[in-house]
Design an enzyme around this catalytic site. Sequence first.
Site, PDB file in Angstrom:
ATOM      1  N   GLN A 199      28.447  51.191  32.332  1.00  0.00           N
ATOM      2  CA  GLN A 199      29.369  51.183  33.460  1.00  0.00           C
ATOM      3  C   GLN A 199      29.790  52.578  33.880  1.00  0.00           C
ATOM      4  O   GLN A 199      29.475  53.563  33.223  1.00  0.00           O
ATOM      5  CB  GLN A 199      30.595  50.360  33.100  1.00  0.00           C
ATOM      6  CG  GLN A 199      31.257  50.820  31.793  1.00  0.00           C
ATOM      7  CD  GLN A 199      32.367  49.883  31.350  1.00  0.00           C
ATOM      8  OE1 GLN A 199      33.538  50.224  31.492  1.00  0.00           O
ATOM      9  NE2 GLN A 199      32.035  48.706  30.854  1.00  0.00           N
ATOM     10  N   GLU A 228      39.169  58.329  31.307  1.00  0.00           N
ATOM     11  CA  GLU A 228      39.523  57.709  30.030  1.00  0.00           C
ATOM     12  C   GLU A 228      39.034  58.583  28.889  1.00  0.00           C
ATOM     13  O   GLU A 228      38.204  59.472  29.087  1.00  0.00           O
ATOM     14  CB  GLU A 228      38.912  56.302  29.922  1.00  0.00           C
ATOM     15  CG  GLU A 228      37.390  56.301  29.867  1.00  0.00           C
ATOM     16  CD  GLU A 228      36.807  54.884  29.955  1.00  0.00           C
ATOM     17  OE1 GLU A 228      37.263  54.088  30.804  1.00  0.00           O
ATOM     18  OE2 GLU A 228      35.885  54.574  29.188  1.00  0.00           O
ATOM     19  N   HIS A 266      28.689  55.302  31.061  1.00  0.00           N
ATOM     20  CA  HIS A 266      29.079  55.164  29.662  1.00  0.00           C
ATOM     21  C   HIS A 266      29.028  53.723  29.189  1.00  0.00           C
ATOM     22  O   HIS A 266      29.087  52.800  29.995  1.00  0.00           O
ATOM     23  CB  HIS A 266      30.483  55.739  29.429  1.00  0.00           C
ATOM     24  CG  HIS A 266      31.573  55.060  30.207  1.00  0.00           C
ATOM     25  ND1 HIS A 266      31.815  55.331  31.524  1.00  0.00           N
ATOM     26  CD2 HIS A 266      32.465  54.113  29.858  1.00  0.00           C
ATOM     27  CE1 HIS A 266      32.825  54.591  31.946  1.00  0.00           C
ATOM     28  NE2 HIS A 266      33.239  53.825  30.950  1.00  0.00           N
ATOM     29  N   ARG A 274      29.927  47.887  37.070  1.00  0.00           N
ATOM     30  CA  ARG A 274      28.970  47.531  36.026  1.00  0.00           C
ATOM     31  C   ARG A 274      27.561  47.784  36.550  1.00  0.00           C
ATOM     32  O   ARG A 274      27.156  47.250  37.569  1.00  0.00           O
ATOM     33  CB  ARG A 274      29.170  46.057  35.664  1.00  0.00           C
ATOM     34  CG  ARG A 274      28.598  45.673  34.349  1.00  0.00           C
ATOM     35  CD  ARG A 274      28.905  44.202  34.018  1.00  0.00           C
ATOM     36  NE  ARG A 274      30.286  43.973  33.653  1.00  0.00           N
ATOM     37  CZ  ARG A 274      31.063  43.018  34.192  1.00  0.00           C
ATOM     38  NH1 ARG A 274      30.611  42.230  35.133  1.00  0.00           N
ATOM     39  NH2 ARG A 274      32.294  42.870  33.783  1.00  0.00           N
TER      40      ARG A 274
HETATM   41 ZN    ZN Z   1      35.139  52.807  30.843  1.00  0.00          ZN
END
Ligand code: ZN
Length: 310
Positions: free
Chosen positions: A94, A114, A171, A191
């Site tokens: 994703q 993130e 990732h 996705r």
């Molecule tokens: Zn992620």
Amino acid sequence: MTDLLFISPVFKRMIWGGNRMRDIYGYDIPGEDTGECWAISAHENGDDTIVGGEFDGWKLSELYAKHQELFGDGKKKFPLLVKIIDAKTDLSVQVHPDDAYAAVNENGSFGKTECWYILDCDKDATIIIGHNAKSKEELADMIKNNRWDDLITPRPIKKGDFFQIEPGTVHAIKGGTLILETQQSSDITYRLYDYGRLQNGKPRQLHIEKSIDVINCPHKDVLSACKKSRKEDAEIEELVDCKFYKVWKTDVNGKVSFEAPSTYRLFSVLEGKGKINGLEIKKGQHFIMPLGYGAYTLEGDLSIINSEAK
Ligand code: ZN
């Protein structure tokens, strides 16, 4: 002094989830396929509840909206989301958009930067970060012709590794991995590839065009700072300091005192037990130290991931 805000997390069942969070942290998980613990979250898809104290039973989103004096950063929404992820099998490959792309294409949502701290993993566990396409054209060609082995090279990981994932980075968390994730409070995921898996007899939705739009080409790794320092009986490791958050690990073996933080601070106790200003805390607890809490002392054997929003 303002009380600490202890959090009761929201749990999510996922096709790739497991049951390790019950074994390791004693959580009352909703099923044997529990993939995510939204440990500190005010996101509408998983709004956590405050437990104990003056605000017992409040949703974190409501507290943030009505009691800014506890936070003081005055953002539209609580900006961070801390998760524990139990990947029994592979998560989809994703990518996330940045704030600018999400604002235009996802109803004004935050984008998603993130970072991952590897809490535990199998001996041969791997992770996917980045890709091998040199241009958008090559990327589109590899995706459209299902050349996944050419596009993606998994890399080995071990307990204690840390990775910063910028928007636009391909990732995937792979099976056998337990992670603590600190991220912008966003639930926007594109996705790219789901290994041909089915959920309730159907493949999960893919977002190929948006993925190609946002993926950075060529990929560049972000090297994390990971600066270590010692303070009294504690070792402190700065994991990342980026535009949206600062994250660090605090390992206490004895006693350590800190000055009053200049903003609210997030705590996730990963290991051990001890005390904060005399109050008992233990492994598996998550809490927010509000603005105005003041100076604090940690005592005991504790391993904590801390973060602050920026
Ligand atoms: Zn992620």
